[in-house]
Write a protein that holds these residues in place. Structure first.
Motif, PDB file in Angstrom:
ATOM      1  N   MET A 105       9.426  48.980  -9.746  1.00 20.05           N
ATOM      2  CA  MET A 105       9.037  50.094  -8.798  1.00 20.05           C
ATOM      3  C   MET A 105       8.504  51.268  -9.555  1.00 20.05           C
ATOM      4  O   MET A 105       7.815  51.857  -9.291  1.00 20.05           O
ATOM      5  CB  MET A 105      10.268  50.140  -7.800  1.00 20.05           C
ATOM      6  CG  MET A 105      10.593  48.717  -6.985  1.00 20.05           C
ATOM      7  SD  MET A 105      12.070  48.816  -5.914  1.00 20.05           S
ATOM      8  CE  MET A 105      11.170  49.530  -4.381  1.00 20.05           C
TER       9      MET A 105
ATOM     10  N   PHE B 205      12.705  52.438  -0.434  1.00 18.56           N
ATOM     11  CA  PHE B 205      11.476  51.810   0.078  1.00 18.56           C
ATOM     12  C   PHE B 205      11.654  50.691   0.999  1.00 18.56           C
ATOM     13  O   PHE B 205      10.964  50.459   2.165  1.00 18.56           O
ATOM     14  CB  PHE B 205      10.964  50.916  -1.236  1.00 18.56           C
ATOM     15  CG  PHE B 205       9.938  51.595  -2.365  1.00 18.56           C
ATOM     16  CD1 PHE B 205       8.880  52.117  -1.716  1.00 18.56           C
ATOM     17  CD2 PHE B 205      10.547  52.024  -3.513  1.00 18.56           C
ATOM     18  CE1 PHE B 205       7.995  52.806  -2.610  1.00 18.56           C
ATOM     19  CE2 PHE B 205       9.735  52.982  -4.224  1.00 18.56           C
ATOM     20  CZ  PHE B 205       8.550  53.292  -3.858  1.00 18.56           C
TER      21      PHE B 205
ATOM     22  N   GLY C 166       9.953  51.792   4.411  1.00 20.83           N
ATOM     23  CA  GLY C 166       8.871  50.729   4.620  1.00 20.83           C
ATOM     24  C   GLY C 166       9.014  50.115   6.039  1.00 20.83           C
ATOM     25  O   GLY C 166       7.859  50.300   6.861  1.00 20.83           O
TER      26      GLY C 166
END
Length: 220
Positions: A46, A111, A115
């Motif tokens: 990431m 995330f 997300g």
């Protein structure tokens, strides 16, 4: 590991830069089969996409995946959301009044949560914490409304699991629905990997990999 390898194992915790310092230390280590790294996913798959790092995936030998758990969305048991639909409805109505915990921009919890919320157009107040545990404690104290962590956190904090952020249910909490039910494809799984510096002899890598397998499968 010491029992399986017949060798002393020294654990050296290297903190700093959200794991980048320790990861670079493994990349720079002598590939003699005596230095290995134990890392979460963010530093390998990431961070390289969101910031400049001093290594690439090609600087390592893959050894083993020790554990693997799906990230799960948690809220307070008493004052939190009843389910994911309830959370989405309330946060879309006034997202600015809600506070969400994360272990830093670029981390897996960040995330995982952002997300999902971005998909629904939700922009909450983001609060940074050093660890998932710190975020969960803040949630228990009603200082934040939402956090993401692995299923084991349920054994430590009296919280409510809203949804598993994976495409299948978790064997650790089979009663909690997965995100695929909501027609979303997400695969936020926290694994911890063992790696070695590039060029580490193959027989050392294989021996260490087999030892990790035996240890991780040991019920004790």
């Amino acid at each position: 590991l010491e029992k399986e390898l017949g060798q002393r194992v020294i654990v050296k915790n290297i903190s700093g830069a959200a794991g980048l310092t320790g990861t670079k230390a493994v990349a720079d280590a002598k590939p003699d089969g005596y230095t290995f790294g134990y890392l979460p996913p963010a530093v390998l798959v990431m961070h390289p996409h969101v910031r400049k790092v001093a290594y690439t995936i090609d600087d390592f030998e893959s050894v083993a995946v020790a554990v693997s758990f799906p990230y799960t969305l948690f809220t307070q048991k008493e004052n939190g959301f009843t389910d994911l639909d309830d959370m989405i409805a309330k946060m879309k109505a006034d997202s600015g009044q809600y506070f969400v915990g994360s272990t830093g921009v670029g981390s897996m919890p960040y995330f995982a949560i952002m997300g999902l919320l971005t998909h629904y157009g939700i922009k909450p107040q983001l609060v940074q914490f050093k660890t998932d545990g710190d975020a969960m404690q803040a949630m228990m104290g009603n200082r934040i409304n939402l956090s993401a962590s692995t299923p084991m956190i349920l054994a430590m904090y009296d919280s409510n699991a809203l949804v598993v952020l994976d495409n299948k249910r978790s064997s650790f909490m089979p009663e909690v629905t997965c995100i695929k039910v909501f027609d979303l494809v997400m695969n936020f799984v926290h694994w911890q990997a063992v790696i070695a510096p590039k060029g580490t002899p193959k027989d050392y890598v294989e021996a260490f990999s087999e030892a990790i397998k035996k240890v991780s499968e040991n019920p004790e």
